[in-house]
Design a protein around this motif. Structure first.
Motif, PDB file in Angstrom:
ATOM      1  N   THR A   1      31.858 100.091  -9.787  1.00 57.25           N
ATOM      2  CA  THR A   1      30.853  99.519 -10.015  1.00 57.25           C
ATOM      3  C   THR A   1      30.354  98.463 -11.233  1.00 57.25           C
ATOM      4  O   THR A   1      29.533  97.927 -11.030  1.00 57.25           O
ATOM      5  N   CYS A   2      30.637  98.370 -12.300  1.00 60.61           N
ATOM      6  CA  CYS A   2      30.251  97.109 -12.891  1.00 60.61           C
ATOM      7  C   CYS A   2      31.620  96.582 -13.535  1.00 60.61           C
ATOM      8  O   CYS A   2      30.645  95.367 -14.451  1.00 60.61           O
ATOM      9  N   THR A   3      32.111  96.175 -12.781  1.00 62.19           N
ATOM     10  CA  THR A   3      33.040  94.758 -13.297  1.00 62.19           C
ATOM     11  C   THR A   3      32.487  93.836 -12.069  1.00 62.19           C
ATOM     12  O   THR A   3      31.691  92.860 -13.419  1.00 62.19           O
ATOM     13  N   PRO A   4      32.025  94.229 -10.916  1.00 67.71           N
ATOM     14  CA  PRO A   4      30.959  92.944 -10.197  1.00 67.71           C
ATOM     15  C   PRO A   4      29.625  92.142 -11.141  1.00 67.71           C
ATOM     16  O   PRO A   4      29.466  91.818 -10.885  1.00 67.71           O
ATOM     17  N   HIS A   5      28.709  93.456 -11.313  1.00 67.34           N
ATOM     18  CA  HIS A   5      27.859  93.523 -12.182  1.00 67.34           C
ATOM     19  C   HIS A   5      28.317  92.839 -13.534  1.00 67.34           C
ATOM     20  O   HIS A   5      27.513  91.313 -13.882  1.00 67.34           O
ATOM     21  N   LEU A   6      29.084  92.946 -13.903  1.00 62.26           N
ATOM     22  CA  LEU A   6      29.320  91.917 -14.998  1.00 62.26           C
ATOM     23  C   LEU A   6      29.861  90.651 -15.415  1.00 62.26           C
ATOM     24  O   LEU A   6      29.410  89.842 -15.649  1.00 62.26           O
ATOM     25  N   ALA A   7      30.370  90.240 -14.093  1.00 63.79           N
ATOM     26  CA  ALA A   7      31.580  89.040 -14.165  1.00 63.79           C
ATOM     27  C   ALA A   7      30.031  88.454 -13.615  1.00 63.79           C
ATOM     28  O   ALA A   7      29.456  87.243 -13.395  1.00 63.79           O
TER      29      ALA A   7
END
Length: 309
Positions: A237-243
């Motif tokens: 859940t956090c990888t797309p947001h961080l990218a």
């Protein structure tokens, strides 16, 4: 030629250069990119709004993000398309200040939306049992409203202050209207503009970034001390947001550097691309980023696209 803001009827954009017949090729490329952005973001907005299974906080904030991509793109691409085909690259003062308002509002909403999304993931990962009681429908509505109202209000004030300046020129060395370029042309006192510029930067950029860093520190602590399932949930859940955050910050950083420092040694075409990156990177990449990584959205989009096959 000295003039004030009531006498300046237009601004000249000097970053455009004569490309001959290639302008029609550039027009088609920009047009295709705009159609892609509108189609992709609109599809995801419809998917989220029309499917009750996606009426969850995370997807509501995503929907707000996609709406903002359409908002920012509409403030840039129709203007670009018109200017590419035009032989005289001028823009009326009123339209110029309108574009400044739209583009800066887009940037403010983008950062604040990303901060709200990081707060949502923080609650979901760090307080999973209390998530539903903490992230209520009223709280979602309040967060989405603040995400939009605050940047819009701040940018109204900023644009009004810039519009009231006495200007000593009307030349903007970019392919779109830029507030910093207008303020630099002022021959009146710009102390208030500078102070407000620091305030709006702190509230629109550094404020959301502090929230994001804080929530990610808390999430990392839970991941290191939690189970493998918790770590997998956090990564997914956090990888797309961080990218998305890094992508937008990368583009914004280029824009700030180009506005504040002399970039005459850089080729004109490269300067144009760098100045446009922060406005085009998110609308293009966010639909792909979230559409491909979020399994629920991916499945529903596939069923819609290949429905008749």
């Amino acid at each position: 030629m000295k003039t004030n803001s009531t006498q300046v009827s237009y601004f000249t954009l000097t970053a455009y250069f004569d490309t001959g017949l290639l302008k029609y090729l550039y027009f088609m490329i920009i047009m295709c990119l705009y159609i892609l952005i509108v189609s992709a973001n609109l599809l995801l907005i419809v998917v989220i709004c029309m499917n009750r299974s996606l009426h969850e906080p995370m997807y509501m904030f995503l929907c707000s993000l996609f709406v903002n991509e359409l908002f920012g793109s509409s403030g840039l691409f129709p203007f670009l398309l018109t200017q590419i085909l035009s032989d005289i690259h001028t823009v009326s003062a009123s339209l110029c200040f309108l574009q400044i308002f739209l583009l800066y509002s887009y940037g403010g909403v983008e950062y604040l939306n990303l901060a709200v999304m990081s707060y949502d993931r923080y609650l979901a990962i760090c307080y999973p049992l209390q998530y539903n009681s903490r992230m209520t429908s009223n709280k979602i509505a309040l967060l989405v409203a603040l995400t939009w109202v605050c940047p819009l209000f701040l940018c109204v004030v900023m644009t009004s202050l810039s519009n009231s300046l006495q200007l000593c020129g009307n030349i903007i060395e970019k392919v779109y209207c830029d507030n910093y370029s207008v303020v630099r042309m002022a021959c009146s006192d710009i102390t208030v503009n500078n102070i407000y510029g620091l305030i709006i930067t702190a509230l629109s950029v550094f404020g959301p970034l502090i929230v994001i860093f804080y929530t990610y520190i808390k999430i990392l602590k839970v991941c290191f001390s939690g189970s493998k399932q918790t770590r997998q949930k956090a990564v997914s859940t956090c990888t797309p947001h961080l990218a998305s955050l890094l992508n937008f910050s990368f583009g914004a950083c280029f824009e700030i550097l180009q506005s504040r420092f002399n970039m005459n040694s850089v080729p004109n075409m490269l300067r144009i691309i760098l100045s446009l990156y922060w406005l085009t990177c998110q609308p293009v990449f966010n639909p792909l980023l979230y559409g491909l990584n979020m399994s629920k959205i991916r499945i529903i989009c596939k069923s819609l696209v290949f429905y008749d096959l």
